[in-house]
Scaffold this motif. Structure first.
Motif, PDB file in Angstrom:
ATOM      1  N   GLU A  61     -58.419 -86.343 -95.611  1.00 17.43           N
ATOM      2  CA  GLU A  61     -56.986 -86.324 -95.859  1.00 17.43           C
ATOM      3  C   GLU A  61     -56.293 -87.624 -95.414  1.00 17.43           C
ATOM      4  O   GLU A  61     -55.574 -88.246 -96.171  1.00 17.43           O
TER       5      GLU A  61
ATOM      6  N   ALA B 158     -57.187 -90.638 -97.402  1.00 17.88           N
ATOM      7  CA  ALA B 158     -56.608 -90.564 -98.745  1.00 17.88           C
ATOM      8  C   ALA B 158     -55.207 -91.169 -98.745  1.00 17.88           C
ATOM      9  O   ALA B 158     -54.824 -91.905 -99.664  1.00 17.88           O
TER      10      ALA B 158
ATOM     11  N   ARG C 252     -63.410 -82.639-104.357  1.00 18.38           N
ATOM     12  CA  ARG C 252     -63.370 -83.470-103.149  1.00 18.38           C
ATOM     13  C   ARG C 252     -64.752 -83.553-102.500  1.00 18.38           C
ATOM     14  O   ARG C 252     -65.249 -84.631-102.193  1.00 18.38           O
TER      15      ARG C 252
ATOM     16  N   TYR D 110     -53.529 -84.546-107.109  1.00 14.57           N
ATOM     17  CA  TYR D 110     -53.855 -83.543-106.091  1.00 14.57           C
ATOM     18  C   TYR D 110     -54.520 -84.132-104.858  1.00 14.57           C
ATOM     19  O   TYR D 110     -54.235 -83.727-103.752  1.00 14.57           O
ATOM     20  N   LEU D 111     -55.440 -85.080-105.024  1.00 15.63           N
ATOM     21  CA  LEU D 111     -56.157 -85.596-103.847  1.00 15.63           C
ATOM     22  C   LEU D 111     -55.339 -86.670-103.144  1.00 15.63           C
ATOM     23  O   LEU D 111     -55.188 -86.643-101.937  1.00 15.63           O
TER      24      LEU D 111
ATOM     25  N   SER E  55     -64.458 -93.321-110.627  1.00 16.78           N
ATOM     26  CA  SER E  55     -65.172 -92.093-110.243  1.00 16.78           C
ATOM     27  C   SER E  55     -66.312 -91.793-111.200  1.00 16.78           C
ATOM     28  O   SER E  55     -67.408 -91.420-110.776  1.00 16.78           O
TER      29      SER E  55
ATOM     30  N   TRP F 155     -55.174 -76.009-112.277  1.00 20.55           N
ATOM     31  CA  TRP F 155     -55.167 -76.735-111.007  1.00 20.55           C
ATOM     32  C   TRP F 155     -53.985 -76.363-110.124  1.00 20.55           C
ATOM     33  O   TRP F 155     -54.076 -76.429-108.895  1.00 20.55           O
TER      34      TRP F 155
ATOM     35  N   ILE G 227     -61.406 -89.971-100.437  1.00 22.44           N
ATOM     36  CA  ILE G 227     -61.149 -88.736-101.160  1.00 22.44           C
ATOM     37  C   ILE G 227     -61.595 -87.545-100.331  1.00 22.44           C
ATOM     38  O   ILE G 227     -61.029 -86.463-100.398  1.00 22.44           O
TER      39      ILE G 227
ATOM     40  N   SER H 190     -57.419 -86.624-109.362  1.00 24.63           N
ATOM     41  CA  SER H 190     -57.470 -87.354-108.080  1.00 24.63           C
ATOM     42  C   SER H 190     -56.085 -87.800-107.640  1.00 24.63           C
ATOM     43  O   SER H 190     -55.731 -87.695-106.466  1.00 24.63           O
TER      44      SER H 190
ATOM     45  N   ILE I  74     -60.190 -78.007-106.623  1.00 24.21           N
ATOM     46  CA  ILE I  74     -59.926 -79.336-106.073  1.00 24.21           C
ATOM     47  C   ILE I  74     -60.790 -79.611-104.844  1.00 24.21           C
ATOM     48  O   ILE I  74     -61.314 -80.709-104.667  1.00 24.21           O
ATOM     49  N   ALA I  75     -60.980 -78.562-104.025  1.00 22.30           N
ATOM     50  CA  ALA I  75     -61.871 -78.702-102.873  1.00 22.30           C
ATOM     51  C   ALA I  75     -63.292 -79.019-103.339  1.00 22.30           C
ATOM     52  O   ALA I  75     -64.005 -79.832-102.732  1.00 22.30           O
TER      53      ALA I  75
ATOM     54  N   SER J 233     -56.849 -74.710-106.095  1.00 24.29           N
ATOM     55  CA  SER J 233     -57.165 -75.370-104.827  1.00 24.29           C
ATOM     56  C   SER J 233     -58.655 -75.294-104.535  1.00 24.29           C
ATOM     57  O   SER J 233     -59.221 -76.236-103.965  1.00 24.29           O
TER      58      SER J 233
END
Lengths: 201, 201
Positions: B119, B122, A113, A167-168, B164, A100, B116, A164, A109-110, A106
């Protein structure tokens, strides 16, 4: 392109590949990974099965392509499985954190999301997480199938929660903590989910 | 509306309320809950502070309005705090599961989903979870401020992961499990985060 010339197939244009991917996404989301066949995907895209194989190789590779997955988690799973049972969570955490925090991370993670935001991609992510990433690891230590499903679910809650929050949502101090500290804090909890006593259930 | 007549204020129209909400969202996301003032929100919306108070009451209520929050978690926090320390995780899990499985829960889950995906929301969710929901509960059992921040972060990973996986990705068997079983399986892990030994850190 040679494949475009054979009878019963559409030409191998860029948008044919996309049509196959769309059909595959629908099929995986609707029927799950196991029940989806290359043949069904090909039929729904209006192409020959051989064309799907030509573009994507195996069903597994097609699935990774539908997820736009930056890595194949199964390759990582082997590294995690290999080692002492009581350090399984530690190896798993070190592996996912390294991934991660890498450039490939990234993209991963995208993917998470957008999967959480959209119903159908949530279903794909579920298949992806379970069948490809966590299940092989859990099955390496848990022979009981029912218990293995629970351990997979529970480990998924901890890993997805970590992802989450780090990173989020970027919670501090978690977001800036070194891997070793996170492994120390979260490792014992994850290890219980993977190999520990889970009570009466 | 009377408020619209005073000098230096815009009329109290529907869109003024929305402009205040927009300014508040930006301010909370940029500066965090603590550093945001009603005065700063009012200035950025081009209205008088008294108008913000008129529409929203306190800063806390303004914050809940920016989140479009279906419930105020602080009211739940008091119920969770009240009871034996070694059953804190159990009470917290029973409370959040009852809430998430109620009609209000689907609004809360939609909020998490969109937070989530975006941006700025979040950042709002982070403030919301930390300042309003989890922090008061953790501070009721952990006097050390650094440790309290860590415990809040760790508990957030477990709770967000549970949410989640049960509601957004609908993993089975977790998604259909009764509350009692989930509390039994996840309770010990959450309790360690809230009150247990966390190692050297």
């Amino acid at each position: 392109m040679v494949v475009g010339r054979r009878s019963g197939r559409r030409p191998g244009k860029r948008d044919t590949r996309d049509e196959i991917l769309d059909a595959a996404r629908q099929a995986f989301a609707q029927s799950g990974y196991d029940a989806t066949t290359i043949r069904a995907v090909a039929e729904s895209a209006g192409v020959d099965s051989a064309l799907v194989h030509h573009y994507f190789g195996t069903k597994e590779k097609l699935f990774l392509a539908t997820m736009d997955a930056p890595v194949d988690p199964r390759r990582y799973a082997e590294k995690v499985i290999d080692g002492p049972r009581d350090q399984l969570a530690e190896r798993l955490l070190h592996t996912v954190l390294a991934l991660w925090d890498s450039p490939k991370g990234s993209a991963a993670i995208a993917l998470v999301r957008s999967s959480i935001a959209h119903e159908w991609s949530a279903k794909l992510l579920r298949e992806f997480l379970l069948k490809r990433a966590l299940q092989p690891i859990v099955e390496s230590v848990e022979p009981d199938p029912d218990l293995a499903r629970w351990r997979t679910n529970l480990a998924a809650t901890q890993l997805m929660g970590l992802l989450s929050m780090r990173y989020l949502l970027a919670l501090e101090p978690l977001a800036s903590a070194p891997h070793g500290q996170i492994v120390e804090l979260i490792g014992p909890n994850l290890q219980r989910y993977l190999t520990g006593e889970l009570g009466e259930s």
